[in-house]
Design an enzyme around this catalytic site. Structure first.
Site, PDB file in Angstrom:
ATOM      1  N   ASP A  98       8.286 -74.673  18.239  1.00  0.00           N
ATOM      2  CA  ASP A  98       7.699 -75.499  17.163  1.00  0.00           C
ATOM      3  C   ASP A  98       7.777 -74.769  15.824  1.00  0.00           C
ATOM      4  O   ASP A  98       6.765 -74.323  15.282  1.00  0.00           O
ATOM      5  CB  ASP A  98       6.231 -75.808  17.539  1.00  0.00           C
ATOM      6  CG  ASP A  98       5.564 -76.738  16.553  1.00  0.00           C
ATOM      7  OD1 ASP A  98       6.265 -77.381  15.755  1.00  0.00           O
ATOM      8  OD2 ASP A  98       4.311 -76.823  16.584  1.00  0.00           O
ATOM      9  N   ASP A 122       4.410 -65.360  17.373  1.00  0.00           N
ATOM     10  CA  ASP A 122       4.342 -65.873  15.997  1.00  0.00           C
ATOM     11  C   ASP A 122       4.555 -64.684  15.060  1.00  0.00           C
ATOM     12  O   ASP A 122       4.245 -63.547  15.414  1.00  0.00           O
ATOM     13  CB  ASP A 122       2.990 -66.533  15.713  1.00  0.00           C
ATOM     14  CG  ASP A 122       3.053 -67.515  14.545  1.00  0.00           C
ATOM     15  OD1 ASP A 122       3.099 -68.736  14.772  1.00  0.00           O
ATOM     16  OD2 ASP A 122       3.070 -67.037  13.388  1.00  0.00           O
ATOM     17  N   SER A 123       5.072 -64.974  13.854  1.00  0.00           N
ATOM     18  CA  SER A 123       5.286 -63.870  12.911  1.00  0.00           C
ATOM     19  C   SER A 123       4.009 -63.549  12.137  1.00  0.00           C
ATOM     20  O   SER A 123       3.920 -62.514  11.484  1.00  0.00           O
ATOM     21  CB  SER A 123       6.418 -64.213  11.947  1.00  0.00           C
ATOM     22  OG  SER A 123       6.121 -65.417  11.286  1.00  0.00           O
ATOM     23  N   ARG A 177      -1.032 -81.821  25.003  1.00  0.00           N
ATOM     24  CA  ARG A 177      -1.167 -82.341  26.382  1.00  0.00           C
ATOM     25  C   ARG A 177       0.113 -82.166  27.180  1.00  0.00           C
ATOM     26  O   ARG A 177       0.074 -82.051  28.404  1.00  0.00           O
ATOM     27  CB  ARG A 177      -1.464 -83.837  26.347  1.00  0.00           C
ATOM     28  CG  ARG A 177      -2.848 -84.117  25.895  1.00  0.00           C
ATOM     29  CD  ARG A 177      -3.142 -85.594  25.984  1.00  0.00           C
ATOM     30  NE  ARG A 177      -4.418 -85.833  25.345  1.00  0.00           N
ATOM     31  CZ  ARG A 177      -4.933 -87.020  25.148  1.00  0.00           C
ATOM     32  NH1 ARG A 177      -4.294 -88.086  25.539  1.00  0.00           N
ATOM     33  NH2 ARG A 177      -6.103 -87.137  24.569  1.00  0.00           N
ATOM     34  N   PHE A 208       6.551 -69.742  18.056  1.00  0.00           N
ATOM     35  CA  PHE A 208       5.935 -70.248  16.813  1.00  0.00           C
ATOM     36  C   PHE A 208       4.565 -70.851  17.186  1.00  0.00           C
ATOM     37  O   PHE A 208       4.276 -72.014  16.927  1.00  0.00           O
ATOM     38  CB  PHE A 208       6.797 -71.333  16.142  1.00  0.00           C
ATOM     39  CG  PHE A 208       8.225 -70.950  15.861  1.00  0.00           C
ATOM     40  CD1 PHE A 208       8.552 -70.262  14.691  1.00  0.00           C
ATOM     41  CD2 PHE A 208       9.249 -71.288  16.733  1.00  0.00           C
ATOM     42  CE1 PHE A 208       9.869 -69.929  14.406  1.00  0.00           C
ATOM     43  CE2 PHE A 208      10.568 -70.951  16.466  1.00  0.00           C
ATOM     44  CZ  PHE A 208      10.883 -70.270  15.301  1.00  0.00           C
ATOM     45  N   ALA A 235      10.546 -64.967  15.715  1.00  0.00           N
ATOM     46  CA  ALA A 235      10.917 -65.742  16.906  1.00  0.00           C
ATOM     47  C   ALA A 235      12.424 -65.663  17.176  1.00  0.00           C
ATOM     48  O   ALA A 235      12.847 -65.599  18.332  1.00  0.00           O
ATOM     49  CB  ALA A 235      10.489 -67.195  16.730  1.00  0.00           C
ATOM     50  N   CYS A 264       9.021 -80.457  12.215  1.00  0.00           N
ATOM     51  CA  CYS A 264       8.135 -81.164  11.287  1.00  0.00           C
ATOM     52  C   CYS A 264       8.795 -81.332   9.927  1.00  0.00           C
ATOM     53  O   CYS A 264       8.133 -81.567   8.930  1.00  0.00           O
ATOM     54  CB  CYS A 264       6.802 -80.433  11.155  1.00  0.00           C
ATOM     55  SG  CYS A 264       6.994 -78.718  10.658  1.00  0.00           S
TER      56      CYS A 264
END
Ligand code: SAH
Length: 395
Positions: free
Chosen positions: A299, A253-254, A216, A231, A282, A339
């Protein structure tokens, strides 16, 4: 000596510091927390966890080969029966039905937070994707499947045990269909976005469900802007940005597989024209200083899986965040995520501050992201508060 004859289970007596920590609500007993073990604890079975005075701290499931020797599932003395498992599952599902009703893509069980240590259950429409991350849960695979079938009547249950976490418990990595047939084309509605899910080949259990609510943020800041989703995996942030009226969106992205799903998701949501996807490392991409952006989402995967890797991980975060901040136009916004459970919120904020300094930018902190309700952490267990999402704006 405390009287242990009353215990229905073998007993782990904790040292003082560990007893205090577990007494405050932490649910893990590390191998070196155990002052003594009596009654021959069995791998995967219940142990009574006690203070030196014999007071019951709770009941846990044991693994003598793991760094985490026991994980508590109860503050009382009670067996981990199929009935208890079923009740806990029902409570976890009821919690999601109460707060996120109608969602067809959500985490139904989040391990310790649902007092089912070692068990993850993600729902993608009629398919459940599960992880059994401890020896104790691995031993209860059939009971888990049986209870989930009774409670939810899914079309299929997939096990995504292809994660190194299982190796810490002495378990092999596995990836299998446990029951039913996985539909070839599975699409879920995630907060208004149509997303293809591939429970067997997608990353994690199929998708990064923990970011759905944070997508969001991309919608909020995207209208009229040039957006980079770094990412991107299958494009959650970027496609939301495109749908919300971004000028254009670059997806990086890879993983070719993730990107091909992202392109498909763009078309499912009618934003193909606005989205350009590129398979690239990235770090290399941002280093080439491609173009200016007004909104960047960064991310990365968990660079640190343990405190030992923390320094190396922070260097990786610093490098990529610095480059992102350099690429931002004046007034531009960076949504930066991590994360890695080993990186604390304080570490993360400091890392962004250093990255901004190194990029020669001054940033202000905007209201940020969350670890969502279906991944709600336990307050007493920092290990469960793994997701950090910060929103900063270049002044
Ligand atoms: N933002 C995504 C989740 C990202 S997960 C979402 O909201 O769904 C991290 C992603 O980084 C994965 O898709 C992985 O394929 C990718 N990745 C890992 N290393 C990379 C690298 N060096 N360069 C680019 N992408 C990378």
């Amino acid at each position: 000596m405390p009287d242990l004859s009353a215990s229905p289970f073998p007993v782990l007596t904790l040292n003082e510091a560990a007893a205090a920590r577990v007494g405050r609500g932490h649910l893990w007993v590390f191998a070196n927390d155990v002052a003594s073990a009596t009654g021959s604890p069995q791998n995967g079975a219940e142990v009574s966890v006690r203070t030196a005075k014999g007071e019951v701290l709770g009941t846990g499931l044991y693994n003598k080969h793991a760094l985490i020797a026991a994980r508590l599932y109860s503050r009382k003395s009670e067996s981990f029966t199929p009935e208890l498992l079923r009740e806990r599952l029902a409570a976890a599902i009821a919690q999601r039905d109460r707060f996120i009703p109608g969602s067809t893509g959500r985490r139904l069980v989040f391990s310790e937070s649902d007092l089912l240590p070692g068990l993850i259950v993600d729902q993608y429409g009629s398919v459940l994707s599960i992880q059994l991350l401890t020896l104790a849960m691995d031993q209860r695979r059939d009971a888990v499947v049986e209870a989930l079938r009774q409670l939810l009547s899914p079309a299929a249950i997939v096990e995504r045990g292809d994660t190194p976490a299982r190796e810490h418990e002495g378990l092999p990595q596995v990836k299998q269909v446990l029951f039913g047939e996985v539909p070839e084309l599975l699409t879920v509605d995630l907060d208004g976005l149509q997303m293809r899910v591939n429970p067997l080949e997608g990353q994690k259990t199929g998708l990064y469900l923990d970011q759905v609510e944070n997508w969001r943020l991309a919608r909020q800041f995207a209208p009229g802007r040039r957006v980079l989703d770094l990412f991107c995996n299958v494009g959650g942030f970027g496609i939301n940005a495109a749908k919300a009226g971004a000028e254009y969106v670059r997806l990086i992205d890879s993983s070719e597989l993730a990107l091909s799903e992202a392109v498909l998701n763009a078309s499912l949501n009618g934003v193909t024209e606005k989205v350009k996807a590129k398979a690239s490392d990235a770090f290399q991409y941002v280093r080439s200083l491609p173009e200016q952006f007004d909104l960047i989402i960064c991310d990365p995967p968990p660079f640190a899986r343990s405190r030992k890797q923390l320094e190396t991980a922070l260097r990786g975060y610093r490098e990529v965040n610095r480059q992102c901040l350099k690429l931002l136009s004046p007034g531009g916004i960076l949504i930066s995520c991590s994360c890695s459970a080993a990186v604390s919120h304080a570490d993360f904020d400091k890392m962004i501050a250093i990255s901004a300094r190194d990029a020669g930018k001054t940033v202000r902190l905007l209201p940020g992201g969350v670890q969502p309700l279906d991944h709600a952490p336990l307050l007493a267990m920092p290990e469960t508060q793994y997701l950090k999402t910060r929103v900063v704006q270049v002044i």
